[in-house]
Enzyme design. Structure first.
Site, mmCIF file in Angstrom:
data_model
loop_
_atom_site.group_PDB
_atom_site.id
_atom_site.type_symbol
_atom_site.label_atom_id
_atom_site.label_comp_id
_atom_site.label_asym_id
_atom_site.label_seq_id
_atom_site.Cartn_x
_atom_site.Cartn_y
_atom_site.Cartn_z
ATOM 1 N N GLU A 1 -2.940 -0.663 8.085
ATOM 2 C CA GLU A 1 -1.683 -0.178 8.951
ATOM 3 C C GLU A 1 -2.058 -0.884 10.451
ATOM 4 O O GLU A 1 -3.101 -0.680 10.929
ATOM 5 C CB GLU A 1 -1.624 1.382 9.266
ATOM 6 C CG GLU A 1 -1.407 2.269 7.833
ATOM 7 C CD GLU A 1 -1.430 3.690 8.328
ATOM 8 O OE1 GLU A 1 -0.845 4.096 9.337
ATOM 9 O OE2 GLU A 1 -1.314 4.184 7.468
ATOM 10 N N GLU B 1 -7.076 7.915 6.988
ATOM 11 C CA GLU B 1 -7.537 8.416 8.536
ATOM 12 C C GLU B 1 -7.950 9.884 8.459
ATOM 13 O O GLU B 1 -7.218 10.639 9.119
ATOM 14 C CB GLU B 1 -6.318 8.172 9.340
ATOM 15 C CG GLU B 1 -5.614 6.791 9.452
ATOM 16 C CD GLU B 1 -4.585 6.967 10.395
ATOM 17 O OE1 GLU B 1 -4.077 7.844 11.205
ATOM 18 O OE2 GLU B 1 -4.029 5.697 10.683
ATOM 19 N N ASN C 1 -7.106 1.378 10.265
ATOM 20 C CA ASN C 1 -5.599 1.648 10.505
ATOM 21 C C ASN C 1 -5.744 1.299 12.074
ATOM 22 O O ASN C 1 -6.619 1.983 12.542
ATOM 23 C CB ASN C 1 -4.968 2.844 10.191
ATOM 24 C CG ASN C 1 -4.856 2.878 8.647
ATOM 25 O OD1 ASN C 1 -5.018 2.212 7.881
ATOM 26 N ND2 ASN C 1 -4.513 4.258 8.099
ATOM 27 N N TYR D 1 -3.398 1.533 16.067
ATOM 28 C CA TYR D 1 -2.407 1.536 16.649
ATOM 29 C C TYR D 1 -2.530 1.516 18.287
ATOM 30 O O TYR D 1 -2.435 0.414 18.545
ATOM 31 C CB TYR D 1 -1.847 2.933 16.466
ATOM 32 C CG TYR D 1 -1.055 3.213 15.089
ATOM 33 C CD1 TYR D 1 0.091 2.856 14.691
ATOM 34 C CD2 TYR D 1 -2.011 3.421 14.008
ATOM 35 C CE1 TYR D 1 0.766 2.840 13.470
ATOM 36 C CE2 TYR D 1 -1.272 3.418 12.672
ATOM 37 C CZ TYR D 1 -0.195 3.043 12.476
ATOM 38 O OH TYR D 1 0.533 3.012 11.334
ATOM 39 N N HIS E 1 -3.048 10.812 1.158
ATOM 40 C CA HIS E 1 -2.616 10.653 2.599
ATOM 41 C C HIS E 1 -1.978 11.891 3.060
ATOM 42 O O HIS E 1 -0.781 12.200 3.507
ATOM 43 C CB HIS E 1 -1.335 9.615 2.472
ATOM 44 C CG HIS E 1 -1.141 8.813 3.742
ATOM 45 N ND1 HIS E 1 -1.430 7.622 3.736
ATOM 46 C CD2 HIS E 1 -0.633 9.133 4.966
ATOM 47 C CE1 HIS E 1 -0.907 7.050 4.994
ATOM 48 N NE2 HIS E 1 -0.510 8.267 5.803
ATOM 49 N N ARG F 1 0.973 -1.176 -0.017
ATOM 50 C CA ARG F 1 0.099 0.050 0.085
ATOM 51 C C ARG F 1 0.826 1.207 -0.052
ATOM 52 O O ARG F 1 1.722 1.282 0.937
ATOM 53 C CB ARG F 1 -0.775 -0.148 1.340
ATOM 54 C CG ARG F 1 -1.586 1.331 1.479
ATOM 55 C CD ARG F 1 -2.427 1.455 2.634
ATOM 56 N NE ARG F 1 -2.909 2.869 2.661
ATOM 57 C CZ ARG F 1 -3.164 3.395 3.900
ATOM 58 N NH1 ARG F 1 -2.744 2.839 4.889
ATOM 59 N NH2 ARG F 1 -3.722 4.686 3.692
HETATM 60 C C1 NOJ Z 1 -0.922 6.603 10.539
HETATM 61 C C2 NOJ Z 1 -0.612 7.524 9.439
HETATM 62 O O1 NOJ Z 1 -1.580 7.035 8.405
HETATM 63 C C3 NOJ Z 1 0.661 7.348 9.198
HETATM 64 O O2 NOJ Z 1 1.065 8.357 8.114
HETATM 65 C C4 NOJ Z 1 1.711 7.576 10.456
HETATM 66 O O3 NOJ Z 1 2.828 7.628 10.018
HETATM 67 C C5 NOJ Z 1 1.333 6.482 11.163
HETATM 68 N N1 NOJ Z 1 -0.020 6.362 11.805
HETATM 69 C C6 NOJ Z 1 2.192 6.306 12.681
HETATM 70 O O4 NOJ Z 1 1.909 7.485 13.355
#
Ligand code: NOJ
Length: 478
Positions: A379, A177, A303, A305, A128, A82
């Site tokens: 992600e 995002e 995505n 985290y 992006h 991607r």
């Molecule tokens: C999500 C974002 O899409 C990406 O650009 C960023 O580097 C990562 N989070 C990590 O923070």
């Protein structure tokens, strides 16, 4: 030292189908560099970061070294890559009547051809976060109070990409995002004079742009037989800190405001209720707009985290500038003084695999399954705290990132196995130690070390091998 528990779990053998799309992700501004080479026009980030020491002028030099990136992907056994197209590389001024930069088109053609030749499926993000600067200057980019021109310009740019690359690209993401994108404007002053009203406007305009682009793709490019979606994210999984009604409610509000803002209209066809307390300051979708966005995504893309606890307290609207709090829900990484997981650099993220599992079950049940769609994780990644000060040997050994991916992909397999969640793809963020927007090159999220002192040489970290060994175990061969 290899940290691999998943490959030793027989119950996970071949738990995922042979066509499971696993791979890596990146974004143009974060890796390409060459910001003024071969006719690329300036974008918002060039301007915003111009006085920062870490900016995108070089990034990872992927504009020049893209062949090395493709080799890495092959070496890692990736089935998918991607990446995003830089709007100002293919259309330097951005507008519908502005000229096309053939060198930019050529660059993406080369990359796409090499990926296809290597048997790696390209997934392309159209946006992006990098807007051609000229459009920021013309109408404040995504913060435009009247989005007509923005929509026309973006649709023209998207059509150019579909026409040039759509014969080989079968999976598109419109916007990355929107939640973080809306928030970046406020936190970092990416958009000048950014207010709460702008925050709402940017989020709303993301929906309209996405809806219009998807409609054009479905209507005018259906012979390409591809799919289009939007890379959503919530921050990220919010878990009530206890069983109090306040904490439970706060966690639900956090979901509605960060993910539901877009996911409700797109996947359920309903107005988001997240910001009702703002009354008419919050732009509602008209019925026509709801029709436009409902059903506009062909798959559910997320995505992921971190995970945090909701304390149960709601905080004063927009008194702070930290994007994590823009949902006005107080959150913490601690419960009874104990951290929720292993802390990543700057606290973003912590290792909390159970939060990932809960998030997957939630989005599947709430948004994907009712639409008979699969979930794609586009992600997932971890920044190892203080990695920049490690010895090269420890960077390459990459113990904590190995642990992270083992736990997270393990959690993914567990929810597939135990809860019937349909997940069709997963992408590590990120292929390279890239530029982390306004935070520079620390934190690092990459599974490949980039040796900036020595020609930007790519050196694989052991986490990439760990991830490959996991896929080898859990993805069926036929
Ligand atoms: C999500 C974002 O899409 C990406 O650009 C960023 O580097 C990562 N989070 C990590 O923070």
């Amino acid at each position: 030292m290899a940290y691999r528990t998943v490959p030793s779990r027989p119950e996970l053998k071949d738990i995922l189908p042979a066509d499971f799309l696993h791979g890596y992700a990146s974004a143009a501004y974060q890796v390409e560099g060459a910001t003024s080479k071969d006719g690329r026009g300036p974008c918002n980030w060039d301007e915003f970061l111009k006085d920062y020491p870490d900016k995108g002028d070089d990034a990872c030099r992927s504009y020049d070294l893209w062949q090395d990136d493709v080799k890495l992907l092959q070496q890692y056994g990736a089935k998918s890559y991607r990446f995003s197209i830089s709007w100002s590389r293919v259309k330097p001024l951005g507008g519908k009547n502005d000229p096309v930069n053939e060198a930019g088109i050529q660059y993406y053609n080369n990359l796409i051809n090499a990926l296809v030749d290597a048997g790696i499926e390209p997934t392309v993000t159209l946006y992006h976060y990098d807007t051609p600067l000229a459009l920021d200057e013309r109408y404040r980019g995504f913060a435009a109070s009247d989005p007509t021109e923005l929509i026309d310009d973006f649709v023209a740019y998207a059509k150019l990409c579909f026409a040039k690359f759509g014969d080989r690209v079968k999976r598109w993401l419109t916007i990355n995002e929107p939640w973080i994108f809306c928030s970046l404007g406020g936190e970092d002053g990416l958009v000048k004079g950014y207010t709460r009203q702008d925050f709402f406007r940017v989020g709303h305009n993301c929906l309209l742009v996405h809806g219009n682009v998807a409609r054009v793709y479905h209507r005018e490019f259906c012979q390409q037989r591809g799919q289009i979606g939007i890379a959503l994210k919530n921050y990220d999984w919010v878990e009530p800190i206890d069983n109090s009604p306040e904490a439970i409610k706060a966690a639900q509000i956090a979901e509605e405001r960060s993910l539901g803002w877009w996911a409700q209209p797109i996947f359920k066809g309903t107005q988001t209720t997240a910001w009702d307390h703002y009354g008419s300051t919050f732009p509602k979708l008209t019925n026509e707009e709801l029709d436009l966005v409902f059903g506009s995504a062909d798959f559910f893309s997320i995505n992921h985290y971190g995970t945090m606890y909701a304390t149960g307290r709601l905080i004063e609207p927009y008194t702070k500038t930290n994007f994590r709090d823009l949902d006005d829900v107080e959150k913490t990484h601690f419960k009874h003084g104990k951290p929720i997981g292993r802390r990543g650099e700057n606290g973003h993220p912590h290792t909390v695999p159970w939060g990932f599992g809960k998030m997957l079950i939630h989005v599947w049940k709430t948004y994907a399954e009712p639409q008979n769609q699969s979930v794609y994780v586009y992600e997932n990644g971890y920044s190892v705290e203080h990695e920049a000060s490690f010895s090269l040997e420890d960077i390459i050994n990459d113990q904590y990132r190995q642990e992270f991916y083992d736990l997270y992909i393990g959690a993914l397999c567990d929810v597939v196995r135990n809860h019937g969640v349909k997940i069709a793809g997963y992408h590590c963020w990120s292929l390279l130690d890239n530029l982390e927007w306004n935070f520079g090159y620390k934190p690092r999220f990459g599974l490949t070390y980039v040796d900036r002192e020595n020609g930007f040489k790519r050196i694989p970290k052991n986490s990439a091998m760990t991830v490959a060994a996991i896929w080898d175990h859990v993805v069926a061969k036929t």
